[in-house]
Write a protein that holds these residues in place. Structure first.
Motif, mmCIF file in Angstrom:
data_model
loop_
_atom_site.group_PDB
_atom_site.id
_atom_site.type_symbol
_atom_site.label_atom_id
_atom_site.label_comp_id
_atom_site.label_asym_id
_atom_site.label_seq_id
_atom_site.Cartn_x
_atom_site.Cartn_y
_atom_site.Cartn_z
ATOM 1 N N PHE A 1 0.802 -1.223 0.000
ATOM 2 C CA PHE A 1 0.000 0.000 0.000
ATOM 3 C C PHE A 1 0.838 1.277 0.000
ATOM 4 C CE2 PHE A 1 -2.535 -3.289 2.271
ATOM 5 C CZ PHE A 1 -3.444 -3.513 1.249
ATOM 6 N N GLN A 2 2.162 1.128 -0.027
ATOM 7 C CA GLN A 2 3.079 2.260 -0.120
ATOM 8 C C GLN A 2 2.885 3.270 1.006
ATOM 9 O OE1 GLN A 2 2.625 3.672 -4.178
ATOM 10 N NE2 GLN A 2 3.737 1.924 -4.991
ATOM 11 N N GLN A 3 2.497 2.774 2.174
ATOM 12 C CA GLN A 3 2.405 3.651 3.339
ATOM 13 C C GLN A 3 3.762 3.815 4.012
ATOM 14 O OE1 GLN A 3 -0.711 2.439 6.029
ATOM 15 N NE2 GLN A 3 -2.219 2.191 4.398
ATOM 16 N N GLN A 4 4.610 2.805 3.834
ATOM 17 C CA GLN A 4 5.959 2.861 4.388
ATOM 18 C C GLN A 4 6.954 2.664 3.258
ATOM 19 O OE1 GLN A 4 6.038 1.015 8.678
ATOM 20 N NE2 GLN A 4 4.965 -0.418 7.360
ATOM 21 N N SER A 5 8.034 3.381 3.309
ATOM 22 C CA SER A 5 9.037 3.279 2.253
ATOM 23 C C SER A 5 10.421 3.201 2.886
ATOM 24 C CB SER A 5 8.953 4.481 1.301
ATOM 25 O OG SER A 5 9.183 5.690 2.008
ATOM 26 N N GLY A 6 11.364 2.793 2.088
ATOM 27 C CA GLY A 6 12.735 2.677 2.564
ATOM 28 C C GLY A 6 13.426 1.525 1.858
ATOM 29 N N ASP A 7 14.708 1.454 2.025
ATOM 30 C CA ASP A 7 15.521 0.415 1.402
ATOM 31 C C ASP A 7 15.887 -0.611 2.463
ATOM 32 O OD1 ASP A 7 17.323 -1.186 0.083
ATOM 33 O OD2 ASP A 7 18.881 0.349 -0.092
ATOM 34 N N VAL A 8 15.182 -1.750 2.460
ATOM 35 C CA VAL A 8 15.543 -2.821 3.394
ATOM 36 C C VAL A 8 16.525 -3.796 2.750
ATOM 37 C CG1 VAL A 8 13.420 -2.707 4.737
ATOM 38 C CG2 VAL A 8 13.510 -4.202 2.740
ATOM 39 N N LEU A 9 16.548 -3.804 1.422
ATOM 40 C CA LEU A 9 17.371 -4.789 0.722
ATOM 41 C C LEU A 9 18.864 -4.576 0.974
ATOM 42 C CD1 LEU A 9 16.638 -7.154 -1.116
ATOM 43 C CD2 LEU A 9 17.008 -5.659 -3.069
ATOM 44 N N THR A 10 19.313 -3.314 0.910
ATOM 45 C CA THR A 10 20.746 -3.035 1.045
ATOM 46 C C THR A 10 21.290 -3.428 2.419
ATOM 47 O OG1 THR A 10 20.656 -1.278 -0.613
ATOM 48 C CG2 THR A 10 22.511 -1.236 0.929
ATOM 49 N N PRO A 11 20.650 -3.007 3.523
ATOM 50 C CA PRO A 11 21.213 -3.413 4.822
ATOM 51 C C PRO A 11 21.098 -4.908 5.087
ATOM 52 C CG PRO A 11 19.149 -2.218 5.120
ATOM 53 C CD PRO A 11 19.534 -2.055 3.689
ATOM 54 N N VAL A 12 20.042 -5.538 4.573
ATOM 55 C CA VAL A 12 19.934 -6.985 4.773
ATOM 56 C C VAL A 12 21.048 -7.691 4.010
ATOM 57 C CG1 VAL A 12 18.528 -9.019 4.286
ATOM 58 C CG2 VAL A 12 17.481 -7.003 5.324
ATOM 59 N N ARG A 13 21.282 -7.291 2.770
ATOM 60 C CA ARG A 13 22.346 -7.914 1.983
ATOM 61 C C ARG A 13 23.708 -7.700 2.638
ATOM 62 N NH1 ARG A 13 23.095 -12.295 -0.910
ATOM 63 N NH2 ARG A 13 23.843 -11.952 -3.026
ATOM 64 N N ALA A 14 23.913 -6.524 3.221
ATOM 65 C CA ALA A 14 25.200 -6.221 3.848
ATOM 66 C C ALA A 14 25.431 -7.043 5.109
ATOM 67 C CB ALA A 14 25.278 -4.735 4.178
ATOM 68 N N ASN A 15 24.350 -7.460 5.773
ATOM 69 C CA ASN A 15 24.491 -8.118 7.068
ATOM 70 C C ASN A 15 24.154 -9.598 7.069
ATOM 71 O OD1 ASN A 15 25.015 -5.952 9.329
ATOM 72 N ND2 ASN A 15 23.613 -4.996 7.864
ATOM 73 N N TYR A 16 23.423 -10.054 6.052
ATOM 74 C CA TYR A 16 23.045 -11.464 5.997
ATOM 75 C C TYR A 16 23.995 -12.216 5.082
ATOM 76 C CZ TYR A 16 20.224 -15.676 5.514
ATOM 77 O OH TYR A 16 19.798 -16.982 5.532
ATOM 78 N N LYS A 17 24.561 -13.306 5.562
ATOM 79 C CA LYS A 17 25.613 -14.003 4.832
ATOM 80 C C LYS A 17 25.102 -15.171 3.988
ATOM 81 C CE LYS A 17 28.916 -12.806 8.475
ATOM 82 N NZ LYS A 17 29.323 -11.586 7.751
#
Length: 356
Positions: free
Chosen positions: A268-284
């Motif tokens: 619904f585009q009520q919340q926005s942000g980049d979750v992909l970049t920090p997850v990729r940086a921290n998840y191995k």
């Protein structure tokens, strides 16, 4: 599109391509939540996916949210799913089952009058649920007691055992989209105190207990997890979704999962942000991206190392031969939203392949 068609190790499996099928609720089970022959045909049609992640399936009785969704808690349901897994394997495919508890998204009319349960007594607002009596508002759930939570964990473990008996290649724990495990994770739905509320370490406790129990059945190499830190579906919100996603990414390394399946946005585009970049940086581990990818964007995103595979939803729904169409550069069938949840083969098993 060479990157999309390169093989990928996913835990104990090798996927022949990186075009995965996302879990899609389709409501084609029978009134006892037993998977039907029609469902086995539907999934077998889509066996060319690198991995099929089957739809949200009730881990335990009494938590129906969609009326005709499947379960994995009875012998009849296990037998029904066994027909599906056999059909997918005969067609050369691989299939995980998404195990799930509906939490506050359930309704008494779907569960013999039982009040839904949740981390806190906060109802879903702004939407209605489909019931045998038509669309109805969601009701206020009952807050689960701490001493009830081991039973939830045990229910997921039993569902994992049943999924194994049904012939699946693994399971995906549903920790997304405003259902029970996600409700505990996000502070907009979890207002409790004690060991399962408050700081993120406590809010994630139930999810981690479920994951550990399911790994105890399958081994970590055949267990995946789906998360949706930004998605506001089912009245969900968190005060710090990026921080939550980053923290989870770090801690999930301890489990050595087959994969982490991340929904990158909000329906619904009520919340926005980049979750992909920090997850990729921290998840191995292996990371699967999801939500709104075109084939070209998916290929580029994988080539750039941002994800390892992409799960396609409605495009797989409408195109049983999606990998072949992508490879050929062929046009795609358009999905018919009016038949997403209706009974029968229309808009389910009757989408044409390229050849037909």
């Amino acid at each position: 599109m060479n990157t999309l068609f390169s093989p990928l190790t996913v835990g104990a499996l090798t996927a022949p391509n990186r075009i995965f099928m996302a879990p899609l609720t389709r409501c084609r089970a029978d009134a006892e939540h037993v998977p039907t022959a029609l469902m086995s045909e539907y999934y077998a049609q889509r066996a060319s996916a690198g991995l099929i992640i089957a739809e949200a399936t009730m881990a335990m009785p009494g938590n129906s949210s969609f009326w005709m969704e499947p379960g994995i808690h009875s012998a009849a349901q296990v037998a029904g799913w066994r027909r599906t897994t056999a059909a997918v394997h005969a067609a050369g495919g691989r299939i995980f089952l998404q195990i799930w508890h509906g939490g506050r998204a359930c309704h008494p009319l779907l569960n013999n009058g039982a009040q839904p349960v949740a981390p806190s007594a906060i109802p879903i607002t702004g939407d209605e649920v489909h019931t045998p009596e038509g669309k109805k508002p969601y009701v206020t759930p009952r807050e689960l007691r701490d001493d009830e939570l081991p039973g939830i964990v045990a229910g997921f473990a039993k569902a994992a055992e049943n999924a194994r008996a049904a012939g699946f290649d693994g399971v995906e724990v549903h920790g997304a989209n405003g259902y029970l495990l996600d409700e505990f994770l996000r502070d907009g739905a979890n207002k409790r105190t004690g060991p399962y509320g408050g700081p993120v370490e406590n809010r994630a406790r139930l999810l981690f207990e479920v994951i550990a129990a399911v790994i105890g059945v399958w081994g970590s190499e055949r267990v995946g997890l789906r998360l949706s830190p930004l998605n506001s579906y089912n009245s969900m919100i968190d005060s710090d979704p990026i921080g939550l996603a980053t923290w989870l990414a770090r801690r999930l390394n301890d489990f050595q999962l087959a994969y982490l399946h991340l929904m990158r946005g909000d329906f619904f585009q009520q919340q926005s942000g980049d979750v992909l970049t920090p997850v990729r940086a921290n998840y191995k581990g292996t990371l699967i991206g999801n939500m709104g990818y075109t084939a070209m964007e998916a290929d580029q995103t994988i080539a750039e190392g941002k994800v390892d595979a992409v799960a396609f939803g409605t495009s797989f729904l409408a195109n049983p031969d999606l990998p072949a169409r992508i490879k050929a550069g062929a046009p795609l069938n358009r999905p018919n939203a009016a038949t997403f949840y209706t009974p029968g083969p229309e808009g389910y098993t009757d989408y044409p392949t390229m050849e037909s």
